[in-house]
Scaffold this active site. Structure first.
Site, PDB file in Angstrom:
ATOM      1  N   ASN A 185       0.809  -1.221   0.000  1.00 35.46           N
ATOM      2  CA  ASN A 185       0.000   0.000   0.000  1.00 35.46           C
ATOM      3  C   ASN A 185       0.843   1.272   0.000  1.00 35.46           C
ATOM      4  O   ASN A 185       0.384   2.321   0.442  1.00 35.46           O
ATOM      5  CB  ASN A 185      -0.971   0.009   1.188  1.00 35.46           C
ATOM      6  CG  ASN A 185      -1.870  -1.213   1.191  1.00 35.46           C
ATOM      7  OD1 ASN A 185      -2.424  -1.575   0.148  1.00 35.46           O
ATOM      8  ND2 ASN A 185      -1.989  -1.867   2.345  1.00 35.46           N
ATOM      9  N   ARG A 186       2.069   1.150  -0.471  1.00 30.39           N
ATOM     10  CA  ARG A 186       3.002   2.277  -0.546  1.00 30.39           C
ATOM     11  C   ARG A 186       3.349   2.860   0.819  1.00 30.39           C
ATOM     12  O   ARG A 186       3.808   4.000   0.913  1.00 30.39           O
ATOM     13  CB  ARG A 186       2.468   3.384  -1.471  1.00 30.39           C
ATOM     14  CG  ARG A 186       2.269   2.928  -2.929  1.00 30.39           C
ATOM     15  CD  ARG A 186       3.573   2.398  -3.503  1.00 30.39           C
ATOM     16  NE  ARG A 186       3.498   2.116  -4.922  1.00 30.39           N
ATOM     17  CZ  ARG A 186       3.339   0.885  -5.431  1.00 30.39           C
ATOM     18  NH1 ARG A 186       3.167  -0.155  -4.629  1.00 30.39           N
ATOM     19  NH2 ARG A 186       3.346   0.703  -6.725  1.00 30.39           N
ATOM     20  N   LEU A 187       3.142   2.071   1.874  1.00 28.56           N
ATOM     21  CA  LEU A 187       3.524   2.517   3.226  1.00 28.56           C
ATOM     22  C   LEU A 187       4.930   1.993   3.515  1.00 28.56           C
ATOM     23  O   LEU A 187       5.159   1.184   4.414  1.00 28.56           O
ATOM     24  CB  LEU A 187       2.503   2.014   4.258  1.00 28.56           C
ATOM     25  CG  LEU A 187       1.088   2.551   4.071  1.00 28.56           C
ATOM     26  CD1 LEU A 187       0.142   1.958   5.115  1.00 28.56           C
ATOM     27  CD2 LEU A 187       1.081   4.080   4.146  1.00 28.56           C
TER      28      LEU A 187
END
Length: 208
Positions: A185-187
């Site tokens: 989630n691009r975290l």
């Protein structure tokens, strides 16, 4: 063109005491588990005295607690930039492992003894190439090949090639080193070591 990165990440408790020790861990993994082509390839970004940037891929040749070492022609664009502005960034783009390492610091020339010791380990052809190429200058391919042929005749295989006076190393003493691990989630995890006045390191987590 997007892809989902891994679920597991990088936690502060996982880090080594120094950025170089942590780099050694990741570099070893990149060279073995990652099966990367030339894991020592890094993008070296410099800026000239007017702040105009340039970047290129260079091979890391040595690293220790004193810094990260690469070699080049001292008349090249990167070397001219560093003579005017010694601040430099190194980026190791280990994309297949969803990892990056970003080193920012100050570059200084290596000593001539250290340069000569490394030069002697280079293949004979690479030693000749260091003499033949006036790096970053405009050149015709025929002239470059002719210069190399002349040097090959002067210094045949097995004969010692002198170290070019215009060629040598730079050691980048790190002031900050960021370890980037791609996450779902691009975290992403971004943990950065920052040099402290007492010689120690502070670890910061950056937002992805």
């Amino acid at each position: 063109m997007r892809r989902q990165y891994r679920a597991e990440g990088l936690a502060e408790d996982d880090l080594a005491a120094t950025p170089v020790a942590q780099f050694a861990r990741w570099f070893r993994q990149a060279a073995t588990e990652g099966r990367l082509f030339e894991p020592n390839a890094m993008v070296v970004a410099t800026a000239d005295a007017e702040g105009r940037p340039s970047s290129r891929t260079v091979l890391l040749k040595h690293f220790d607690e004193q810094g990260f070492v690469f070699y080049t022609n001292y008349d090249s664009r990167k070397a001219r930039d560093l003579a005017a502005n010694p601040y430099v960034s190194l980026l190791f783009p280990w994309h297949p492992m969803a990892r990056q390492v970003i080193v920012t610091g100050v570059a200084r020339r290596t000593g001539r003894d250290e340069t000569a010791a490394y030069f002697r380990t280079r293949p004979h052809g690479s030693q000749l190439g260091a003499w033949a190429s006036a790096q970053s200058s405009v050149v015709a391919r025929a002239d470059l090949d002719a210069a190399y042929a002349d040097l090959a005749a002067r210094y045949p295989e097995g004969e010692q090639v002198p170290v070019p006076p215009h060629w040598g190393g730079f050691r980048v003493a790190p002031r900050a080193v960021e370890f980037w691990q791609g996450r779902e989630n691009r975290l992403h995890d971004r943990l950065r070591y920052v040099a402290q006045p007492d010689g120690g390191w502070q670890v910061e987590r950056l937002a992805p």
